[in-house]
Design a protein around this motif. Sequence first.
Motif, short mmCIF file in Angstrom:
data_model
loop_
_atom_site.label_atom_id
_atom_site.label_comp_id
_atom_site.label_asym_id
_atom_site.label_seq_id
_atom_site.Cartn_x
_atom_site.Cartn_y
_atom_site.Cartn_z
N LEU A 88 86.17 41.78 69.72
CA LEU A 88 86.26 43.10 70.33
C LEU A 88 85.44 43.11 71.61
O LEU A 88 84.26 42.77 71.59
CB LEU A 88 85.66 44.14 69.39
CG LEU A 88 86.50 44.55 68.18
CD1 LEU A 88 85.65 45.35 67.20
CD2 LEU A 88 87.66 45.40 68.64
N LYS A 94 84.51 45.79 74.32
CA LYS A 94 84.56 47.17 74.82
C LYS A 94 83.56 47.38 75.95
O LYS A 94 83.79 48.22 76.81
CB LYS A 94 84.21 48.15 73.70
CG LYS A 94 85.24 48.27 72.58
CD LYS A 94 84.82 49.34 71.57
CE LYS A 94 85.84 49.45 70.45
NZ LYS A 94 85.41 50.41 69.41
N TYR A 95 82.44 46.66 75.89
CA TYR A 95 81.33 46.96 76.79
C TYR A 95 80.98 45.75 77.64
O TYR A 95 81.10 44.60 77.21
CB TYR A 95 80.10 47.40 75.98
CG TYR A 95 80.36 48.53 75.02
CD1 TYR A 95 81.26 49.55 75.32
CD2 TYR A 95 79.69 48.58 73.79
CE1 TYR A 95 81.48 50.59 74.43
CE2 TYR A 95 79.91 49.61 72.90
CZ TYR A 95 80.81 50.62 73.22
OH TYR A 95 81.04 51.64 72.34
N ARG A 128 79.07 42.13 76.77
CA ARG A 128 78.94 41.94 75.33
C ARG A 128 80.30 41.70 74.66
O ARG A 128 81.29 42.33 75.05
CB ARG A 128 78.31 43.18 74.67
CG ARG A 128 76.84 43.34 74.90
CD ARG A 128 76.42 44.81 74.90
NE ARG A 128 76.87 45.48 76.12
CZ ARG A 128 76.75 46.79 76.36
NH1 ARG A 128 76.21 47.59 75.45
NH2 ARG A 128 77.18 47.30 77.48
N LEU A 132 81.92 41.43 70.68
CA LEU A 132 81.63 41.62 69.26
C LEU A 132 82.62 40.82 68.43
O LEU A 132 83.83 40.95 68.60
CB LEU A 132 81.67 43.11 68.93
CG LEU A 132 81.27 43.54 67.52
CD1 LEU A 132 80.54 44.88 67.56
CD2 LEU A 132 82.49 43.65 66.62
N ILE A 187 77.69 39.65 69.67
CA ILE A 187 77.25 40.43 68.51
C ILE A 187 78.10 40.00 67.32
O ILE A 187 79.32 40.10 67.35
CB ILE A 187 77.47 41.94 68.78
CG1 ILE A 187 76.66 42.37 70.01
CG2 ILE A 187 77.10 42.76 67.55
CD1 ILE A 187 77.06 43.71 70.58
N ARG A 197 73.11 38.87 68.78
CA ARG A 197 72.75 40.00 67.93
C ARG A 197 73.52 39.88 66.63
O ARG A 197 74.69 39.49 66.63
CB ARG A 197 73.14 41.30 68.64
CG ARG A 197 72.24 42.45 68.22
CD ARG A 197 72.73 43.77 68.67
NE ARG A 197 73.10 43.92 70.06
CZ ARG A 197 73.62 45.06 70.52
NH1 ARG A 197 73.82 46.09 69.70
NH2 ARG A 197 73.98 45.18 71.78
N TYR A 205 67.01 52.24 66.20
CA TYR A 205 67.82 52.01 67.39
C TYR A 205 68.80 53.17 67.54
O TYR A 205 68.54 54.13 68.25
CB TYR A 205 68.52 50.65 67.27
CG TYR A 205 69.43 50.25 68.41
CD1 TYR A 205 69.08 50.48 69.73
CD2 TYR A 205 70.63 49.60 68.15
CE1 TYR A 205 69.93 50.09 70.77
CE2 TYR A 205 71.47 49.19 69.18
CZ TYR A 205 71.12 49.44 70.49
OH TYR A 205 71.96 49.06 71.51
N TYR A 206 69.91 53.12 66.84
CA TYR A 206 70.90 54.19 66.93
C TYR A 206 70.93 55.04 65.66
O TYR A 206 70.76 54.52 64.54
CB TYR A 206 72.31 53.60 67.09
CG TYR A 206 72.67 53.15 68.49
CD1 TYR A 206 72.23 53.83 69.63
CD2 TYR A 206 73.51 52.04 68.68
CE1 TYR A 206 72.61 53.42 70.90
CE2 TYR A 206 73.88 51.63 69.95
CZ TYR A 206 73.42 52.33 71.06
OH TYR A 206 73.80 51.91 72.31
N GLU A 234 80.64 57.45 69.20
CA GLU A 234 81.54 56.49 69.86
C GLU A 234 82.88 57.14 70.11
O GLU A 234 83.52 57.64 69.20
CB GLU A 234 81.72 55.24 68.99
CG GLU A 234 82.63 54.24 69.69
CD GLU A 234 82.56 52.82 69.12
OE1 GLU A 234 81.71 52.55 68.27
OE2 GLU A 234 83.41 52.01 69.54
N LYS A 259 78.37 53.55 74.00
CA LYS A 259 78.20 54.63 73.03
C LYS A 259 77.70 55.85 73.81
O LYS A 259 76.91 55.70 74.75
CB LYS A 259 77.16 54.25 71.98
CG LYS A 259 77.37 52.90 71.29
CD LYS A 259 78.42 52.92 70.21
CE LYS A 259 78.44 51.66 69.36
NZ LYS A 259 79.51 50.70 69.69
C1 LIG Z 1 78.72 49.33 69.36
C2 LIG Z 1 79.38 48.15 69.96
C3 LIG Z 1 78.66 47.23 70.74
C4 LIG Z 1 77.19 47.34 70.96
O1 LIG Z 1 76.81 48.44 71.72
P1 LIG Z 1 75.30 48.53 72.18
O2 LIG Z 1 75.20 49.85 72.85
O3 LIG Z 1 75.02 47.36 73.07
O4 LIG Z 1 74.47 48.45 70.94
C5 LIG Z 1 79.34 46.19 71.34
N1 LIG Z 1 80.67 46.03 71.17
C6 LIG Z 1 81.38 46.88 70.44
C7 LIG Z 1 82.83 46.66 70.32
C8 LIG Z 1 80.77 47.96 69.79
O5 LIG Z 1 81.49 48.77 69.03
#
Ligand SMILES: *Cc1c(COP(=O)(O)O)cnc(C)c1O
Length: 335
Positions: free
Chosen positions: A104, A106-107, A110, A112, A160, A191, A281-282, A324, A331
């Motif tokens: 995944l 999304k950001y 990073r 996942l 992650i 992570r 954290y969250y 989200e 986020k």
């Molecule tokens: C939540 C999430 C992250 C991590 O978000 P952070 O704000 O860096 O903790 C990374 N990838 C996906 C797809 C997520 O859902």
Amino acid sequence: MIPASSKARHSPPWQQELAAAIRDPAELLRRVGLEDSPLASQINPDAGFRTLVPAGYLRRMRLGDPADPLLLQVLALEQEGLETPGYVTDPVGDLEALTHPGLLQKYAGRALLIPTEACAVHCRYCFRRHFPYAEAGASRSEWTRISARLRRDATLREVILSGGDPLMLSDRQLRELLRELETVPQLRRLRIHTRLPIVLPSRIEPSLVDLLAGLPWTCTVVVHSNHAREIDEQVTAALSALRAGGLHVLNQSVLLKDINDSVDALCDLSETLLAAGALPYYLHQLDPVRGAAHFAVSEERARDLLLEVRKRLPGYLVPRLVKELPGTSSKMPLA
Ligand SMILES: *Cc1c(COP(=O)(O)O)cnc(C)c1O
Ligand code: SF4
């Protein structure tokens, strides 16, 4: 989310503990002395998402208490069968963010990775309770292709591992996956999102800590605890072991009605986490996943709770309240 099936005599203690986990809601109620309570007529033995509760987690529940905050997280109730408008099978748009099965993105920076569908506990509010792991997860056979893909992404800095629960992989499988990731030269951070240190702390064996301590990246373990009563001596020892291995330890929680939606519960959780070696954290607003509407807390109430928590605790013990939204680049902070 299928529990590890390995029941071999020589499997590690954590796998044996998992093999003996409770898999039936009626049995769960019996074990906490609630078989004759009104809850007994409200359970949903056929919930599409199976019951799974390790005995060590069950032992932290209060006997005879139908409002126990640990029990309510794992007890399948008939309400899961209710259709609620807006509550869907893919509440955070995971499927459209897949760039490869099990990956995944999304950001920025990073990626996942979902290397397993297995968890040690089935949290009834799980936002991936309907995730189609069979087609959309990253099975072993995909790992090489995934690392090749990650090598081509020059902006990538962090992987992650999520799930499912990545620590459900055996040490051997995890080592193989990490070796693959070591072929991605631009990676700086790893992570691991896991609930195992909380629900099955015996998973944090010295061999696992050694494996993680030897990695070439800055490594952070983000555990998932929603209530101070989930954190006992064994959990504290597991978190200490992770920290002794040089890992950062953070916690993420979900705000859950009748479980942790009070100022006292949230403050207790933060203070207990700190004492056990993890920083908050969250705090996630519940993702509207089908079957979990009975856990919802309104955004207005969530903000009010956080305002009060902030009045009581130092800033570093106040989790970031987030929600989200599918299709956004981070986020979203709510308070
Ligand atoms: C939540 C999430 C992250 C991590 O978000 P952070 O704000 O860096 O903790 C990374 N990838 C996906 C797809 C997520 O859902
Ligand atoms: S919330 Fe985490 S530990 Fe719980 S069922 Fe979902 S993925 Fe597994």
